[in-house]
Design an enzyme around this catalytic site. Structure first.
Site, mmCIF file in Angstrom:
data_model
loop_
_atom_site.group_PDB
_atom_site.id
_atom_site.type_symbol
_atom_site.label_atom_id
_atom_site.label_comp_id
_atom_site.label_asym_id
_atom_site.label_seq_id
_atom_site.Cartn_x
_atom_site.Cartn_y
_atom_site.Cartn_z
ATOM 1 N N HIS A 1 0.809 -1.230 0.000
ATOM 2 C CA HIS A 1 0.000 0.000 0.000
ATOM 3 C C HIS A 1 0.837 1.273 0.000
ATOM 4 C CE1 HIS A 1 1.084 0.100 4.235
ATOM 5 N NE2 HIS A 1 0.694 1.355 4.255
HETATM 6 C C1 UD1 Z 1 -2.145 5.572 5.897
HETATM 7 C C2 UD1 Z 1 -0.843 6.093 6.518
HETATM 8 C C3 UD1 Z 1 0.239 5.035 6.368
HETATM 9 C C4 UD1 Z 1 -0.206 3.699 6.923
HETATM 10 C C5 UD1 Z 1 -1.521 3.304 6.252
HETATM 11 C C6 UD1 Z 1 -2.025 2.000 6.794
HETATM 12 C C7 UD1 Z 1 -0.455 8.514 6.378
HETATM 13 C C8 UD1 Z 1 0.346 9.560 5.706
HETATM 14 N N1 UD1 Z 1 -0.367 7.273 5.838
HETATM 15 O O1 UD1 Z 1 -1.924 5.416 4.515
HETATM 16 O O2 UD1 Z 1 1.381 5.455 7.082
HETATM 17 O O3 UD1 Z 1 0.784 2.732 6.667
HETATM 18 O O4 UD1 Z 1 -2.487 4.341 6.504
HETATM 19 O O5 UD1 Z 1 -3.191 1.605 6.150
HETATM 20 O O6 UD1 Z 1 -1.141 8.804 7.323
HETATM 21 N N2 UD1 Z 1 -9.374 4.688 1.973
HETATM 22 C C9 UD1 Z 1 -10.554 3.984 2.067
HETATM 23 N N3 UD1 Z 1 -11.021 3.668 3.309
HETATM 24 C C10 UD1 Z 1 -10.389 4.065 4.433
HETATM 25 C C11 UD1 Z 1 -9.192 4.806 4.321
HETATM 26 C C12 UD1 Z 1 -8.696 5.093 3.093
HETATM 27 O O7 UD1 Z 1 -11.152 3.608 1.080
HETATM 28 O O8 UD1 Z 1 -10.850 3.761 5.523
HETATM 29 C C13 UD1 Z 1 -8.818 4.994 0.633
HETATM 30 C C14 UD1 Z 1 -9.128 6.379 0.153
HETATM 31 O O9 UD1 Z 1 -9.281 6.342 -1.230
HETATM 32 C C15 UD1 Z 1 -7.864 7.156 0.483
HETATM 33 C C16 UD1 Z 1 -6.789 6.093 0.322
HETATM 34 O O10 UD1 Z 1 -7.403 4.865 0.716
HETATM 35 O O11 UD1 Z 1 -7.698 8.252 -0.331
HETATM 36 C C17 UD1 Z 1 -5.567 6.314 1.162
HETATM 37 O O12 UD1 Z 1 -5.909 6.519 2.528
HETATM 38 P P1 UD1 Z 1 -5.029 7.488 3.460
HETATM 39 O O13 UD1 Z 1 -5.567 7.501 4.844
HETATM 40 O O14 UD1 Z 1 -4.837 8.786 2.759
HETATM 41 O O15 UD1 Z 1 -3.598 6.821 3.459
HETATM 42 P P2 UD1 Z 1 -3.147 5.292 3.501
HETATM 43 O O16 UD1 Z 1 -2.579 4.925 2.196
HETATM 44 O O17 UD1 Z 1 -4.209 4.406 4.071
#
Ligand code: UD1
Length: 363
Positions: free
Chosen positions: A204
């Site tokens: 991821h």
């Molecule tokens: C975040 C953390 C990362 C951690 C990871 C674990 C930061 C900068 N990054 O990254 O360090 O390793 O979490 O999972 O804080 N999304 C969903 N459902 C959710 C959350 C996210 O569908 O519950 C999708 C959305 O499209 C979102 C994307 O995943 O834009 C990324 O989510 P985000 O919280 O921005 O960062 P992660 O890649 O999950």
């Protein structure tokens, strides 16, 4: 004394659970409120973890959701500020390195509230990682820094952090692992998988999955590994859309993101793990499962130095070669880092309570 304990994203929940529990046994008369920023949301990325880990629903949910880094960080700060103003905590406790960690630290410090950072001092030395920026900024302004290993202490000392701020307590994520592993391995494996005869894949990290140019060669390497062993792949929402148009070998089984207990049970019985996660490098070390980390650097070098982790980078040939070495049965000996003994959270709460007693006697 009043404490706000903050969690926001999936890897935070297992780090706060033992702190929450230790407060009830070690901090009589102290008030603790649980704040969920809502950075991760929905059952598979958030709700199921509270159930699996036996922690109550958060007292406060900021429900910020997804967004660009600036947008998400700013929205957490705007939502957290009124919470701090209303509850006036003596301490805010943050964990890990996600956007929620830095957003709540900044907000609290600017209101004059003391901050304790759990999992301080980890450094990848890679400023292209958003988490590295979060780690550096959080540690620079926090009042108490709780570390998971002595290499983290060393990083902080090199940055000029006064020794009295640093407390080497161990790893609260491993507290949770030790508490839950018995239940996790009782769960049935997904249909068709045999203990010791499959690999687990997670991917991821933005640098690996956000562009086709980086993701496609990694998947090609994993396709080659899948010729030798079935691979189960719980797909992070960030990665899901990016897999469109990339050929995945039938030996790789993509599944929905898993909650804590089934995932831990899966990793504990795997032959090998391929990942770009941070925390999984630590969990595999404690479980004695070989871990190939598909990144150029790690903020958790102790897992490579004494644990089961091998930093294989992102070169497909190297990934396949190292996977073959593991599958051929070559496993080096390993050790578990000091203080990863299941009692880190108790040490943290003792330090916080003693700290408070000391400041009270000085005033
Ligand atoms: C975040 C953390 C990362 C951690 C990871 C674990 C930061 C900068 N990054 O990254 O360090 O390793 O979490 O999972 O804080 N999304 C969903 N459902 C959710 C959350 C996210 O569908 O519950 C999708 C959305 O499209 C979102 C994307 O995943 O834009 C990324 O989510 P985000 O919280 O921005 O960062 P992660 O890649 O999950």
């Amino acid at each position: 004394m009043k404490y706000l304990l903050v969690a926001g994203a999936r890897p935070n929940f297992m780090k706060i659970a033992p702190i929450y529990r230790a407060f009830s046994t070690e901090a009589n008369g102290h008030k603790l409120l649980l704040v969920h920023t809502g950075q991760h949301y929905g059952a598979s990325m958030s709700g199921d973890f509270f159930r699996d880990l036996g922690i109550p629903q958060p007292d406060i949910n900021l429900e910020v959701g997804s967004g660009s880094h600036a947008d998400q960080t700013a929205r957490i700060m705007m939502a957290f500020e009124p919470v701090c103003l209303e509850h006036r905590p003596d301490w805010v406790i943050v964990v890990g390195d996600v956007n929620s960690t830095i957003a709540c630290t900044l907000t609290a410090k600017k209101l004059g509230i003391q901050v304790a950072h759990v999992e301080a001092g980890l450094r990848s030395q890679d400023m292209s990682m958003p988490e590295e920026i979060n780690r550096l900024c959080t540690d620079a302004i926090s009042d108490l820094l709780f570390t998971t290993d002595t290499m983290a202490d060393e990083n902080l000392r090199k940055e000029g952090v006064p020794a009295q701020k640093i407390h080497f307590v161990g790893n609260t994520m491993i507290d949770t692992l030790r508490q839950q592993i018995g239940r996790a391995v009782e769960l049935p494996l997904p249909e068709g998988l045999e203990a010791g005869d499959y690999a687990v894949l997670t991917l991821h990290r933005p640098s690996n999955v956000d562009s086709h140019e980086s993701l496609a060669p990694l998947v090609a390497a994993i396709n080659a590994v899948a010729q030798r062993i079935p691979i189960i792949f719980p797909v992070h929402p960030r990665t899901l859309t990016r897999l469109n148009g990339i050929k995945i070998d039938p030996g790789i089984r993509p599944v929905e993101p898993m909650s804590y207990l089934p995932f831990l049970g899966l990793v504990a019985r795997a032959r090998m793990v391929l990942t770009d996660s941070g925390g999984i490098q630590e969990e595999t070390t404690v479980l004695g499962i070989p871990c190939l980390t598909m990144r150029r650097n790690t903020e958790r070098p102790i897992t490579c130095e004494i644990g089961t982790n091998i930093l294989v980078g992102t070169d497909p040939a190297r990934i396949v070669q190292e996977a073959n070495t593991v599958l051929d049965g070559h496993m080096r000996s390993y050790a578990i880092p000091e203080n990863w003994d299941g009692h880190a959270a108790e040490r943290i709460v003792k330090v916080l309570v003693n700290q408070q007693a000391r400041s009270a006697s000085q005033s």
